[in-house]
Design a protein around this motif. Structure first.
Motif, PDB file in Angstrom:
ATOM      1  N   GLY A 220       0.801  -1.878   0.236  1.00  0.00           N
ATOM      2  CA  GLY A 220      -0.469  -0.261  -0.154  1.00  0.00           C
ATOM      3  C   GLY A 220       1.022   1.347  -0.044  1.00  0.00           C
ATOM      4  O   GLY A 220       2.277   1.351   0.531  1.00  0.00           O
ATOM      5  N   ASP A 221      -0.108   2.501   0.241  1.00  0.00           N
ATOM      6  CA  ASP A 221       0.760   3.550  -0.209  1.00  0.00           C
ATOM      7  C   ASP A 221       1.159   4.094   0.675  1.00  0.00           C
ATOM      8  O   ASP A 221       0.692   5.077   0.967  1.00  0.00           O
ATOM      9  CB  ASP A 221       0.846   4.618  -1.225  1.00  0.00           C
ATOM     10  CG  ASP A 221       1.206   5.921  -1.982  1.00  0.00           C
ATOM     11  OD1 ASP A 221       2.056   5.565  -1.949  1.00  0.00           O
ATOM     12  OD2 ASP A 221       0.786   6.699  -2.672  1.00  0.00           O
ATOM     13  N   TRP A 222       0.974   3.588   2.685  1.00  0.00           N
ATOM     14  CA  TRP A 222       0.930   4.295   3.510  1.00  0.00           C
ATOM     15  C   TRP A 222       2.359   4.695   4.070  1.00  0.00           C
ATOM     16  O   TRP A 222       3.580   4.477   2.846  1.00  0.00           O
ATOM     17  CB  TRP A 222       0.808   2.993   4.146  1.00  0.00           C
ATOM     18  CG  TRP A 222      -0.700   2.338   4.082  1.00  0.00           C
ATOM     19  CD1 TRP A 222      -1.119   1.259   3.546  1.00  0.00           C
ATOM     20  CD2 TRP A 222      -1.784   2.465   5.375  1.00  0.00           C
ATOM     21  NE1 TRP A 222      -1.892   0.679   3.872  1.00  0.00           N
ATOM     22  CE2 TRP A 222      -2.843   2.253   4.219  1.00  0.00           C
ATOM     23  CE3 TRP A 222      -2.362   4.445   5.699  1.00  0.00           C
ATOM     24  CZ2 TRP A 222      -3.800   2.536   4.677  1.00  0.00           C
ATOM     25  CZ3 TRP A 222      -3.868   3.958   5.585  1.00  0.00           C
ATOM     26  CH2 TRP A 222      -4.105   3.559   5.237  1.00  0.00           C
ATOM     27  N   ALA A 223       2.459   5.822   4.197  1.00  0.00           N
ATOM     28  CA  ALA A 223       3.407   6.300   4.640  1.00  0.00           C
ATOM     29  C   ALA A 223       4.585   5.554   5.774  1.00  0.00           C
ATOM     30  O   ALA A 223       5.894   5.600   4.876  1.00  0.00           O
ATOM     31  CB  ALA A 223       3.315   7.648   6.046  1.00  0.00           C
ATOM     32  N   LEU A 224       3.989   5.167   6.384  1.00  0.00           N
ATOM     33  CA  LEU A 224       4.990   3.043   7.202  1.00  0.00           C
ATOM     34  C   LEU A 224       5.438   2.794   5.824  1.00  0.00           C
ATOM     35  O   LEU A 224       6.714   2.496   6.597  1.00  0.00           O
ATOM     36  CB  LEU A 224       4.422   2.734   8.038  1.00  0.00           C
ATOM     37  CG  LEU A 224       4.902   1.585   8.770  1.00  0.00           C
ATOM     38  CD1 LEU A 224       6.323   2.813   9.488  1.00  0.00           C
ATOM     39  CD2 LEU A 224       4.929   1.260   9.864  1.00  0.00           C
ATOM     40  N   ASN A 225       5.415   2.765   4.834  1.00  0.00           N
ATOM     41  CA  ASN A 225       6.099   1.385   4.037  1.00  0.00           C
ATOM     42  C   ASN A 225       6.755   1.980   2.968  1.00  0.00           C
ATOM     43  O   ASN A 225       7.413   1.715   2.045  1.00  0.00           O
ATOM     44  CB  ASN A 225       4.331   1.058   2.829  1.00  0.00           C
ATOM     45  CG  ASN A 225       5.097  -0.044   1.780  1.00  0.00           C
ATOM     46  OD1 ASN A 225       5.725  -0.671   2.349  1.00  0.00           O
ATOM     47  ND2 ASN A 225       4.530  -0.628   0.517  1.00  0.00           N
ATOM     48  N   ILE A 226       7.082   3.527   2.690  1.00  0.00           N
ATOM     49  CA  ILE A 226       7.518   4.366   2.581  1.00  0.00           C
ATOM     50  C   ILE A 226       8.973   5.016   2.771  1.00  0.00           C
ATOM     51  O   ILE A 226       9.279   5.173   4.155  1.00  0.00           O
ATOM     52  CB  ILE A 226       7.258   5.561   1.437  1.00  0.00           C
ATOM     53  CG1 ILE A 226       5.356   5.661   1.143  1.00  0.00           C
ATOM     54  CG2 ILE A 226       8.008   6.669   0.432  1.00  0.00           C
ATOM     55  CD1 ILE A 226       4.671   6.417   0.302  1.00  0.00           C
ATOM     56  N   VAL A 227      10.517   4.972   1.964  1.00  0.00           N
ATOM     57  CA  VAL A 227      11.074   5.493   2.274  1.00  0.00           C
ATOM     58  C   VAL A 227      11.821   5.956   0.894  1.00  0.00           C
ATOM     59  O   VAL A 227      11.186   6.120  -0.222  1.00  0.00           O
ATOM     60  CB  VAL A 227      12.463   3.557   3.090  1.00  0.00           C
ATOM     61  CG1 VAL A 227      12.539   3.149   4.151  1.00  0.00           C
ATOM     62  CG2 VAL A 227      12.615   2.766   1.746  1.00  0.00           C
ATOM     63  N   MET A 228      12.359   7.032   1.373  1.00  0.00           N
ATOM     64  CA  MET A 228      12.610   8.441   0.374  1.00  0.00           C
ATOM     65  C   MET A 228      14.291   7.131  -0.648  1.00  0.00           C
ATOM     66  O   MET A 228      15.594   7.445   0.607  1.00  0.00           O
ATOM     67  CB  MET A 228      13.131   9.078   1.033  1.00  0.00           C
ATOM     68  CG  MET A 228      11.661   9.977   1.541  1.00  0.00           C
ATOM     69  SD  MET A 228      10.426   9.735   0.412  1.00  0.00           S
ATOM     70  CE  MET A 228      10.909  11.175  -0.912  1.00  0.00           C
ATOM     71  N   ALA A 229      14.482   7.475  -1.134  1.00  0.00           N
ATOM     72  CA  ALA A 229      15.470   7.144  -2.227  1.00  0.00           C
ATOM     73  C   ALA A 229      15.579   7.418  -3.600  1.00  0.00           C
ATOM     74  O   ALA A 229      15.223   8.329  -3.795  1.00  0.00           O
ATOM     75  CB  ALA A 229      15.468   5.605  -2.499  1.00  0.00           C
ATOM     76  N   CYS A 230      17.360   8.269  -3.655  1.00  0.00           N
ATOM     77  CA  CYS A 230      17.747   8.771  -5.004  1.00  0.00           C
ATOM     78  C   CYS A 230      16.783   7.227  -6.217  1.00  0.00           C
ATOM     79  O   CYS A 230      17.040   6.290  -6.006  1.00  0.00           O
ATOM     80  CB  CYS A 230      18.663   8.958  -5.907  1.00  0.00           C
ATOM     81  SG  CYS A 230      19.758   7.279  -5.271  1.00  0.00           S
ATOM     82  N   GLY A 231      17.153   8.526  -7.268  1.00  0.00           N
ATOM     83  CA  GLY A 231      16.130   7.757  -8.818  1.00  0.00           C
ATOM     84  C   GLY A 231      16.735   6.951  -8.932  1.00  0.00           C
ATOM     85  O   GLY A 231      16.506   5.178  -8.956  1.00  0.00           O
ATOM     86  N   ARG A 232      18.607   6.442  -9.209  1.00  0.00           N
ATOM     87  CA  ARG A 232      18.877   5.582  -9.418  1.00  0.00           C
ATOM     88  C   ARG A 232      18.959   3.857  -8.372  1.00  0.00           C
ATOM     89  O   ARG A 232      19.543   3.360  -9.341  1.00  0.00           O
ATOM     90  CB  ARG A 232      20.750   6.062  -9.423  1.00  0.00           C
ATOM     91  CG  ARG A 232      21.451   4.690  -9.704  1.00  0.00           C
ATOM     92  CD  ARG A 232      23.330   4.879  -9.536  1.00  0.00           C
ATOM     93  NE  ARG A 232      23.837   4.287 -10.389  1.00  0.00           N
ATOM     94  CZ  ARG A 232      24.783   2.799  -8.974  1.00  0.00           C
ATOM     95  NH1 ARG A 232      24.425   3.601  -7.790  1.00  0.00           N
ATOM     96  NH2 ARG A 232      25.389   2.713  -9.878  1.00  0.00           N
TER      97      ARG A 232
END
Length: 336
Positions: free
Chosen positions: A219-231
């Protein structure tokens, strides 16, 4: 071997195969001899460039063929037709117009197109009623366009298709997050990529990467998201999160563990939907050392293969992450 085509003025139209997808692009060979009905394939330099994208219950094949009797000619002639309906889908119009309007010209009257207009035209016997094509004001569906502009158009169309597919997947996956939550994640990551630790800048922008991939049901939950560079985001693909982390250096694994620990330590469980925590938990539990992309990276990169042999998998549950996070924290110095 012969290519057979019908003549439209001085343009010999050649079959380049069946097309399927949102946009059909057929390259037409410009004939020097207007009476040419067939052409020996041995006299033509032919290059096939094929890309396939799938999603939303259909597949899109955009095939391009360069066939020119003059090797120094940098222009191609082409027809453009929507696969379904009378015009291009809305998510492709901007990409198509950006390259087509300033770079294309009519193969007959040599006028630049002022807008995108369609007309039903019968080009061959395979479609008795004809198909809808982008046409000039004079009614001609054949356009001259430079090779660079054509491939730029193709790249943008494929990119627009991928972006639209991802939007559809995120919509179907469920879950939601706010801009404030994304900013909070960036602060916890100290504005750095979670995988390579590169600092985000206006040129190196952060992208959202899902621990439990959306393609796999995440799902698109905040807890399921980490921030990464495009590469790094593209390199990981759909490799399970812990398996991909194992390919990174030991020092970066410790950084990732600290970040996950900080995320969980400040988490307010009372305000967290059960679906969000279940998604995060499922993303951590995923483990597939036989994933094809994981195996390919190990085969190509000696460093990644060495890291995979040295590193252990990160903890597979939030409880174990917190336990290891607090055990590795440096004790605060007592003030005297």
């Amino acid at each position: 071997m012969q290519y057979h085509g019908r003549l439209i003025d001085c343009c010999a139209i050649h079959e380049v195969g069946e097309y399927a997808g949102s946009m059909e692009v057929a390259i037409i060979k410009q004939s020097v001899d207007s009476t040419l009905k067939t052409c020996d394939v041995r006299t033509i330099k032919t290059l096939w460039c094929r890309a396939r994208i799938t999603g939303w219950g259909f597949s899109a094949d955009i095939a391009s063929t360069n066939a020119s009797l003059d090797p120094e000619d940098t222009d191609q002639v082409a027809v453009f037709s929507p696969y379904v309906g009378k015009e291009f889908p809305s998510h492709l119009r901007a990409s198509f117009s950006r390259h087509f309007l300033p770079n294309a010209s009519c193969a007959i009257c040599d006028l630049r197109p002022a807008s995108i207009s369609f007309r039903r035209v019968r080009l061959d016997n395979s479609t008795p009623k004809g198909k809808w094509y982008v046409v000039c004001e004079c009614g001609n569906p054949v356009w001259r366009i430079s090779i660079d502009a054509y491939y730029g158009l193709q790249r943008d169309v494929l990119s627009a298709e991928r972006n639209q597919r991802r939007k559809e997947l995120l919509r179907e996956a469920g879950g939601k997050h706010t801009k404030n939550e994304i900013q909070a994640i960036l602060r916890l990551q100290e504005d750095r990529c979670i995988y390579c630790n590169s600092s985000f800048t206006p040129r190196l922008r952060p992208t959202r990467d899902h621990l439990f991939p959306v393609h796999c049901g995440g799902g698109d939950w905040a807890l399921n998201i980490v921030m990464a560079c495009g590469r790094c985001n593209a390199r990981r693909g759909m490799i399970p999160f812990r398996n991909y982390c194992r390919l990174l250096g030991p020092r970066q694994n410790r950084r990732i563990l600290r970040h996950l620990g900080r995320r969980l330590a400040v988490l307010e469980m009372d305000d967290l939907p059960d679906e969000a925590f279940a998604c995060f938990f499922d993303g951590l539990r995923m483990n597939d050392p036989r994933h094809p992309r994981y195996i390919d990276i190990c085969r190509i990169s000696a460093v990644a293969k060495c890291n995979a042999a040295v590193n252990q998998l990160l903890p597979c549950s939030p409880h174990r992450i917190l336990k290891k996070y607090f055990s590795t924290r440096r004790p605060a110095r007592s003030q005297t």
